[in-house]
Each structure stands twice: as C-alpha cells, then as structure tokens.
Design an enzyme around this catalytic site. Structure first.
Site, mmCIF file in Angstrom:
data_model
loop_
_atom_site.group_PDB
_atom_site.id
_atom_site.type_symbol
_atom_site.label_atom_id
_atom_site.label_comp_id
_atom_site.label_asym_id
_atom_site.label_seq_id
_atom_site.Cartn_x
_atom_site.Cartn_y
_atom_site.Cartn_z
ATOM 1 N N VAL A 150 0.847 -1.191 0.000
ATOM 2 C CA VAL A 150 0.000 0.000 0.000
ATOM 3 C C VAL A 150 0.883 1.241 0.000
ATOM 4 O O VAL A 150 1.820 1.354 0.794
ATOM 5 C CB VAL A 150 -0.947 -0.003 1.213
ATOM 6 C CG1 VAL A 150 -1.771 1.287 1.252
ATOM 7 C CG2 VAL A 150 -1.871 -1.219 1.155
ATOM 8 N N TRP A 173 11.466 -5.682 20.317
ATOM 9 C CA TRP A 173 10.510 -5.817 19.211
ATOM 10 C C TRP A 173 9.068 -5.830 19.709
ATOM 11 O O TRP A 173 8.211 -6.518 19.174
ATOM 12 C CB TRP A 173 10.846 -7.056 18.377
ATOM 13 C CG TRP A 173 12.314 -7.163 18.120
ATOM 14 C CD1 TRP A 173 13.127 -6.210 17.546
ATOM 15 C CD2 TRP A 173 13.189 -8.242 18.473
ATOM 16 N NE1 TRP A 173 14.431 -6.633 17.517
ATOM 17 C CE2 TRP A 173 14.506 -7.879 18.077
ATOM 18 C CE3 TRP A 173 12.995 -9.480 19.065
ATOM 19 C CZ2 TRP A 173 15.598 -8.701 18.268
ATOM 20 C CZ3 TRP A 173 14.085 -10.302 19.254
ATOM 21 C CH2 TRP A 173 15.368 -9.908 18.855
ATOM 22 N N HIS A 174 8.817 -5.020 20.741
ATOM 23 C CA HIS A 174 7.468 -4.825 21.278
ATOM 24 C C HIS A 174 7.041 -3.381 21.002
ATOM 25 O O HIS A 174 6.734 -2.629 21.908
ATOM 26 C CB HIS A 174 7.439 -5.094 22.785
ATOM 27 C CG HIS A 174 7.602 -6.518 23.153
ATOM 28 N ND1 HIS A 174 7.741 -6.936 24.468
ATOM 29 C CD2 HIS A 174 7.650 -7.646 22.402
ATOM 30 C CE1 HIS A 174 7.865 -8.252 24.498
ATOM 31 N NE2 HIS A 174 7.822 -8.700 23.255
#
Length: 657
Positions: A299, A577-578
């Site tokens: 997108v 990676w949170h």
C-alpha cells in the site's frame, strides 16, 4: 541338495549409513517416490518384508509432512482487474494481515452483505513458522521479516555492528509478527488499562473482549523438556532464597509477582498458531465470497477527499503494477506500529512540520509517529563453572534437529522436541525483589541455556563481529546461562518519521533506549539482582559466575561500578521488538506536552477523518506489562466489534454468513 549358502546382502558403508539416517526423514518431507528413496538409501537385497515396512513408514512420513505443509486452507489469492481503469469497490479495506488485521478482516467478513478487501505485503507463512523448534531460522529472512534499523544513536545499542542502529524486526507474511514471535498470550493487567485512560478500554470492558478472544484462541502451555525443567527448578530455588516466590496463580503480567514457566501461548494442534492461522485459514472463511485477500500488495497511501476529511480508498502496487481500491465505508490500517504511522504520514496525516519537509499536503495535523515505545531488553550471562543437575546430562533424543525428533514430530501427532518450548518469566519489583506490593517494574525473561561449543546468541542479535567471537570463545569453555531483563514501564520514548516519499522505503526510526535516568536506575537494580541470584546456594553449586563481554570503553572504568554498568547499558540494552504507541489513542488536544494529544479516539477513528481507523498495537497509549502480541489481538477483536456495533447503530439489519 542345492547350494544352501547364506545370502549375504550388500551393505552400505558405516559413514554412508549414518548420513542416510540423518537424511531420510528430511528427504521424505519432499519425496513422493518412497519406494525408490528407500531402496536407494539402503542399497540392500530384501525378501520384501523389510522394504515393505520401511516403505510404510516412508509413506506415513510423507503424508504427515504434506499435511503439515498444506496451504490450501488459506483464502485464495484475489487478482485485481488487469484494466487499471476498472476500480474495485469495497465496504471495508483492511491493510495488514498481522495479529490485529487478520482478526478484523475475518470478523467483518462474517457479515454476508459487506465486501471486505484484505491487503498484505507478505506471502503465506512458511512451514517453519508453525513449528516452535524451527522459527528461529526465519528471523533473518527478508522474505518473511522486515529487518529495519533505527538511526544510529551513540547513547544506545552500541553493541550493534558498525554504523548500525537498533534493529526493529516485524513480520512480513500472513499473521505478521504473530507468525514469527513467541506466540505468548498475556493479557496485561487491570492497572495497565486504567492508565490508558480511554472510555471503553477499562479492565472490565477489555476483559470481555479477552474472554471472547480466548474462546477462539484457546491458549495452552508448552511442554518443556527435562533439561529445561531442571533449569526452571534452578531459577525457582535460587530466587526463593532471595524471597522471590514461584507464582501460584495464573500469570497476569503486571499484577502478579514471582517466577513461572507456565506461560500461555497460542497453539493449534500442537503447532504455533498466529491469529491469521486461527481466523483466516479454515474452510468456513474460504467459503465466504465477500472476503478478498491480496498478498504481495504494498500500500502506497490512503486516498482522501479534497477536504482531507474522509478516506475514500487506497493505492497499492502488486507485481510492480499500481492499483486503486475504493470504499464507501472504511479503510482500516492494521499495518503495525511502524508501517501504520508511515502510511498516515504519506497520506498527509501527521505533524505539519514533518509533512512540509517532504512537500506533502497536510490534511490533518496530528502527532503521528510520536510516542514510540518498546520494552527493550538487556542480556546478562552466567558461566557454568562445573557440571550440575542443569547442564551435566543431556538426552540426545531431546535434540529438536535429530532425525528421531523429526520422525517423532511427523508420526506422533506433532509431539516431541520440535513441538516443545520453554519460557521462564519473572515479574519483580526491582527496588525490593521480595516485595509483592505495588506493581513490578522489571520483567526477567528468556533464561536460555547456550550450550558449550554453540555459536551463541550475539550473531542472531546482530552484534559486532568481535563480540560474536568473544562469546563463541567463552562457549568453548562451558555453557552460558543467558538472562534477559526488560523494563515494564520505560520512560525513554522514540519516534517514527519519513525517510522518503517512497512507500517502499522503511520509516526513519529514532529510539532512545535507556536514556531516561529512571530507566538506567531500574536496569542497574536488575544487574544487582542477578548478581545476588548468582550468589545463592543453588547457583553456587553450579559454579555460576557473571561473564562480561569485552568492551574497551567500559573496561577502562572501575570494575562493577555503576559507571561500568551504565556503559554496559549503552551497549547491550537493545530492542525487544514490542513496538507500540505511534498512533496513540487519546483526545486530539491532549494536555500531555510530550505526546501532544492523540491520533485516534477511543473508537480508533483517526481524528478529523471519517472512514479511517487504525486497529493495531500502534494505538496503545503506553506499553502493557508483558508481551504485546496478546493485547494486539485484543485490539483487533475489540476494533472489529466497534465497527460492527457502529453498523448496528445506523439501524442496519445485520446478516451473518
């Protein structure tokens, strides 16, 4: 009498036979010619029974492996019109098939009268994503992961390879990060959601959503092997000596203190299960003609009307060709914390000064990309000085990559070492570890045994070559126990902005791990806690002692001083990676001077733009006290229900499929 000499079959060389035993299960994963495979691997004469038995096992292995790798359950790929002037229209366009977006698309398509388009940049998840013992193989594979980096910052992540910033990994496939992370399902606590301070998001309301979600997910527990159980008992006994208990009640992150290895995960028939697998990959969903899924769709931006007050569709590329999809209903961004923010910015929604820098028309001046948060994590290492009950005995059959393990997994209903896993978690008040008052501020997690002779963990984390070598050198001497410490409520925040006007380019990520003084003090208390743990009787029996990787800058400071450990923090406190928070849920005109208000309201609608919502972890005002995958799925379920409720509020007759 005739010749009665015993027939001596031809035998393979011992070395060849050993290799063949290793290759057999793997070859059978992909081979349909079972008879020829068996006879080629075992070059022997046979009366028929032996080959027949082996062929039966081979056929069973082959059938099981084909069933495991079956991708026919996923929705078919929808092909947009070849004529670019022929524009398709939908009631809902969902961008991103991750932990939240998969649920949103599935739930909305339960209404037969609505048309739903789901756009996902990645492809179908590979076999490894569903096997606990193999997912690590995907973590550097750009086909299934976005391997993005932050701008290098001299105050954090200094252990990363030269000229590289902190890494920000997120999923790039159906299921998103949920198809590659730990599949841990921890709801968060009552206090977490109270601090969100948003109508409809208090614990009472959120708990209802979790209850509905859990009926579909059916979280369960992994089965640890004997070695991991011994490791768990070492942690339990050592921490108990410090007054940190073993949890007796179910784990509720941020509300319970102590240690547990009973950590709930989302599985399906002993296989890792993302929300995409559970909500999209089934015959019931496949029979819905109103849900169209396009994989490989990137997108570019959200289309808005001339006034910038309503979303009208999206522009996306597929195989290098640009397409437009229109909507009279809503566009729902579920592209994740980094990409949802990037798409809003590219669409003219964000801080005015940021958009002006790129000559993008400002439709809505909102703090998109601000408030980036992550728990972060910092490894500490304890070297085993002697054999003990934890590391002295290893059962070869518990090696997940051994042929016997592969065979067991395929023949025994996905059981064995490949299906096993181990999470050991501690929730601690770092100021007073033995206290159960207030809230924990420290998450001690990932107690991982790095075996002697292994390659270690630094390469996986993307650290400098000299650090990788130093860890491998120490692993020649013995096993290492790696412990990760994570901040439950870090005060150091970052931001996301544009690196270009090209949607294919990663966002510009600025992070500030451990820069806040309060964060530094909590991490120092974490270090002191682990040092005390290493001096308990159970740990001393194993000869465990702290191993500090060589750091020239830090090693010039007084050993074990706060200054040394603050230097260590600058190197090793890295991303967990949170990521959350870049499309913060809050009133438009907030009183919080740091975040300057919110991007979406309490119903996840983008301020000032009708028909546009953000439904993913980016809307979280602050981090939950635990892994973010469960809360992200909750947001997907709750967001979908909000959209459905809004249709009912318009007095529309709801017809479910």
């Amino acid at each position: 009498m005739g010749d009665q000499r015993v027939h001596k079959p031809r035998t393979a060389k011992t070395r060849t036979l050993r290799v063949n035993r290793i290759l057999l299960p793997m070859l059978l994963l992909f081979s349909g010619e079972t008879t020829s495979v068996v006879t080629q691997l075992f070059s022997v004469d046979s009366s028929g029974l032996g080959i027949s038995l082996m062929q039966s096992v081979a056929i069973a292995l082959n059938a099981s492996s084909l069933a495991l790798a079956n991708n026919t359950a996923w929705p078919l790929q929808h092909e947009p019109p070849e004529d670019r002037l022929e524009i398709e229209s939908y009631d809902y366009i969902v961008v991103g098939a991750g932990s939240a977006g998969s649920i949103v698309a599935s739930r909305l398509s339960e209404l037969c009268q609505v048309k739903v388009l789901l756009l996902e940049e990645g492809q179908l998840p590979p076999l490894e994503s569903e096997i606990f013992g193999l997912t690590g193989a995907l973590h550097h594979d750009e086909r299934y992961m976005f391997l993005e980096e932050a701008v290098p910052n001299p105050k954090c992540c200094q252990a990363m390879a030269s000229m590289h910033g902190c890494v920000w990994w997120h999923g790039r496939m159906m299921g998103g990060g949920g198809a590659i992370n730990g599949n841990i399902f921890i709801p968060g606590s009552r206090e977490n959601f109270r601090r969100w301070n948003s109508t409809g998001w208090d614990w009472t309301q959120v708990h209802k959503t979790y209850s509905r979600l859990q009926q579909r997910l059916n979280p369960s527990y992994l089965q640890p092997n004997k070695l991991n159980l011994k490791l768990a008992n070492l942690i339990y006994s050592g921490s108990a000596e410090l007054g940190v208990p073993r949890m007796k009640q179910p784990l509720i992150a941020g509300a319970t203190f102590g240690y547990t290895h009973h950590v709930p995960v989302t599985v399906n028939q002993r296989r890792r299960a993302s929300s995409a697998r559970l909500y999209l990959a089934n015959d019931q969903v496949n029979r819905r003609g109103n849900l169209k899924v396009i994989r490989g769709a990137q997108v570019q931006r959200v289309l808005l009307n001339a006034a910038g007050s309503r979303a009208t569709g999206v522009i996306y590329t597929l195989n290098g060709v640009e397409h437009t999809a229109k909507t009279l209903g809503e566009v729902i961004l579920s592209a994740g914390t980094l990409n949802s923010a990037k798409l809003l910015l590219l669409s003219g929604i964000g801080p005015r000064e940021e958009l002006q820098r790129w000559n993008i028309t400002t439709h809505q001046d909102l703090p998109v990309g601000r408030n980036l948060q992550d728990h972060g994590m910092m490894p500490l290492f304890l070297l085993f000085g002697s054999n003990c009950a934890v590391n002295s005995t290893r059962d070869p059959t518990e090696n997940p990559y051994a042929p016997v393990s592969i065979t067991q997994y395929l023949l025994d209903n996905q059981k064995g070492p490949l299906a096993s896993g181990f999470y050991m978690m501690g929730y601690i008040n770092s100021s007073s570890p033995s206290s159960s008052r207030g809230e924990p501020d420290l998450h001690v997690v990932a107690h991982t045994l790095l075996p002697k002779g292994s390659t270690g963990s630094f390469g996986y984390l993307g650290f400098r070559p000299e650090l990788i070598q130093a860890q491998q050198d120490i692993l020649q001497k013995g096993d290492l126990l790696q412990i990760m410490g994570s901040l439950l409520r870090p005060l150091s925040h970052g931001k996301v902005s544009l690196s270009s006007k090209n949607s294919a380019d990663q966002a510009k990520i600025e992070n500030h791990y451990g820069e806040a003084v309060e964060d530094q003090q909590t991490l120092l208390r974490y270090v002191r806690y682990i040092q005390k743990l290493s001096k308990t009787r159970p740990f001393r029996r194993c000869g465990l002692r702290l191993w500090k990787p060589p750091l020239h800058e830090c090693d010039t400071l007084a050993a074990d001083s706060d200054d040394y450990w603050l230097c260590y923090i600058r190197y090793f406190y890295v991303g967990a990676w949170h990521s959350v928070g870049t499309c913060r849920m809050a009133p438009r005109k907030g009183v919080d001077s740091q975040e300057n208000g919110g991007v979406v309201d309490e119903r996840l609608r983008v301020h000032g733009v009708k028909g546009l919502r953000v439904v993913d972890a980016s809307i979280m005002p602050e981090l939950p006290a635990g892994n973010t995958n469960g809360p992200a799925m909750m947001i997907g379920e709750k967001g979908a229900q909000m959209i459905l409720d809004d249709r009912e509020a318009n007095n529309e007759v709801i017809q479910e499929c």
